[in-house]
Design a protein around this motif. Structure first.
Motif, PDB file in Angstrom:
ATOM      1  N   CYS A  52       0.777  -1.253   0.000  1.00 12.40           N
ATOM      2  CA  CYS A  52       0.000   0.000   0.000  1.00 12.40           C
ATOM      3  C   CYS A  52       0.798   1.286   0.000  1.00 12.40           C
ATOM      4  CB  CYS A  52      -0.919   0.026   1.201  1.00 12.40           C
ATOM      5  SG  CYS A  52      -2.199  -1.190   1.046  1.00 12.40           S
ATOM      6  N   VAL A  53       2.052   1.260   0.346  1.00 17.97           N
ATOM      7  CA  VAL A  53       2.784   2.528   0.418  1.00 17.97           C
ATOM      8  C   VAL A  53       3.550   2.725  -0.881  1.00 17.97           C
ATOM      9  CG1 VAL A  53       4.392   3.921   1.756  1.00 17.97           C
ATOM     10  CG2 VAL A  53       3.008   2.194   2.887  1.00 17.97           C
ATOM     11  N   ALA A  54       3.192   3.811  -1.585  1.00 22.88           N
ATOM     12  CA  ALA A  54       3.829   4.054  -2.879  1.00 22.88           C
ATOM     13  C   ALA A  54       5.285   4.455  -2.674  1.00 22.88           C
ATOM     14  CB  ALA A  54       3.081   5.155  -3.610  1.00 22.88           C
ATOM     15  N   GLY A  55       6.144   3.943  -3.528  1.00 15.60           N
ATOM     16  CA  GLY A  55       7.527   4.416  -3.577  1.00 15.60           C
ATOM     17  C   GLY A  55       8.454   3.896  -2.493  1.00 15.60           C
ATOM     18  N   ILE A  56       8.030   2.886  -1.707  1.00 15.68           N
ATOM     19  CA  ILE A  56       8.932   2.416  -0.646  1.00 15.68           C
ATOM     20  C   ILE A  56       9.963   1.431  -1.185  1.00 15.68           C
ATOM     21  CG2 ILE A  56       7.531   2.698   1.431  1.00 15.68           C
ATOM     22  CD1 ILE A  56       6.970  -0.369   1.102  1.00 15.68           C
ATOM     23  N   GLY A  57      11.153   1.473  -0.613  1.00 15.32           N
ATOM     24  CA  GLY A  57      12.203   0.548  -1.014  1.00 15.32           C
ATOM     25  C   GLY A  57      12.310  -0.614  -0.039  1.00 15.32           C
ATOM     26  N   THR A  58      12.022  -0.368   1.224  1.00 14.12           N
ATOM     27  CA  THR A  58      12.204  -1.408   2.244  1.00 14.12           C
ATOM     28  C   THR A  58      11.014  -1.432   3.199  1.00 14.12           C
ATOM     29  OG1 THR A  58      14.563  -0.879   2.224  1.00 14.12           O
ATOM     30  CG2 THR A  58      13.772  -2.221   4.067  1.00 14.12           C
TER      31      THR A  58
END
Ligand code: FAD
Length: 321
Positions: A52-58
């Motif tokens: 659900c969180v856009a743009g997360i890497g980790t």
């Protein structure tokens, strides 16, 4: 900039992620290093956080269980902060108290109920309601780390939520110290979900309805129309309606296609619950009632006459079917 969005097992992640995404939009645009921290032990919670969180890497998973005390959550968050050192932490609307307490522990600056986060040449700015939602303030918090919590009535990101399948998942053990002050603790079963926040049609009764009986009539009309019924804080304080039905800053935030208010003045703390309503119809005998400023359609008249007319119409429709 490195930022972390914090979700806990208490959050309805699918519902809250839109508001977090709206806050992190500016960070994603500038390719900030974004992490999502999930404090919980359910597989669904972890999967939802990752999706659900856009743009997360980790995604960092810290499996704090259901019996943990708030101190255990804070200890785990503090340890995570010390290890991963984000400059900015963003909590969901339901975790404002955790955000504040963590900020004190780590010597940060905290702002709760944030609606928008942006950056310009002078740095980060945050927009949030102040004075019981009677005004919007834009602040430029200087202290770091900066700890924010989202507003429960804040904008929801319209951008499609990214599938972050590439996000790496890291597991970190929780800090579970024993706190002797808690002798006995029983968690109450969570209350059944109130249909108000999901309803497409919501009728809202205010003090102008005049009595508990009239509020009951409004509730019945809402049922006949296949909608839900809510109230203002004034109506609940008068004992006409359940406090669980309050709309606004201290109650539910609606997402209805159509909301009709009867005998509601439109005070700012109440209006905070209508910000995501698509169409607002207001019935009030006072042409200067503030609710008319926000209404798409206004009807200046007696709420009880209108209620009676709609009851008759609902009765006729029932007979026709
Ligand atoms: C910290 C804080 C948080 C708060 N949070 C909330 C919240 O979450 N939700 C909330 O609702 N309030 C909240 N309040 C209270 C809020 O400020 C208002 O007092 C409340 O919303 C007023 O409710 P009302 O519109 O029913 O009553 P009133 O303000 O008394 O308005 C009644 C309206 O009915 C109209 N009227 C009277 N008779 C008739 C009639 N026969 N036909 C048609 N119209 C009629 C009047 O013209 C008037 O406009 C909060 C306040 C504080 C300080």
């Amino acid at each position: 900039m490195k930022a972390a969005c914090v979700f806990t097992r208490e959050d309805d992640i699918l519902k809250t992620a839109g508001r977090i995404n709206a806050l992190t939009g500016a960070l994603v645009a500038e390719s900030a290093l974004l992490e999502a921290w999930y404090l919980g032990d359910t597989k669904e919670g972890l999967a939802e956080t990752a999706r659900c969180v856009a743009g997360i890497g980790t995604v960092v998973r810290c499996p704090v269980g259901s019996g943990a005390l708030p101190e255990n959550w804070l200890d785990s968050l503090e340890a995570l902060y010390r290890e991963r050192q984000p400059e900015l932490l963003i909590f969901t609307a339901g975790s404002g108290a955790l955000a504040t307490r963590l900020a004190v522990r780590i010597g940060g600056t905290c702002l709760t109920g944030c609606r928008t986060l942006g950056r310009d040449t002078d740095g980060l700015w945050v927009r949030r309601p102040v004075y019981n939602s009677h005004a919007d303030a834009v602040s430029r918090p200087q202290g770091r780390p900066l700890v924010l919590s989202a507003s429960k009535a804040g904008p929801v990101s319209e951008s499609p939520v990214e599938e972050t399948e590439q996000a790496a998942i890291t597991e970190v053990g929780p800090v579970l110290k024993h706190y002797g002050y808690c002798l006995d603790r029983k968690l109450k079963a969570s209350r059944a979900k109130n249909p108000l926040e999901e309803a497409k049609l919501v009728l809202v009764g205010g003090r102008g309805l005049g009595s508990r009986e009239n509020y009951a009539r409004l509730k019945q009309l809402a049922r006949a129309w296949g909608g839900a019924c809510g109230c203002t804080r004034a109506a609940a304080i008068n004992g006409w309606a359940d406090v669980a039905d309050i709309i606004g800053q201290s109650g539910h935030v609606l997402r209805a296609e159509l909301c009709i208010t009867l005998g509601v003045s439109g005070a700012a703390p109440f209006m905070a619950g209508l910000e995501n309503v698509k169409n607002l119809v207001a019935v009030n005998s006072d042409p200067d009632a503030p609710v008319f400023k926000a209404a798409d359609y206004g009807l200046v008249g007696d709420a009880l006459e209108v209620l009676e007319a709609w009851e008759k119409q609902a009765e006729e429709q029932k007979d026709e079917n």
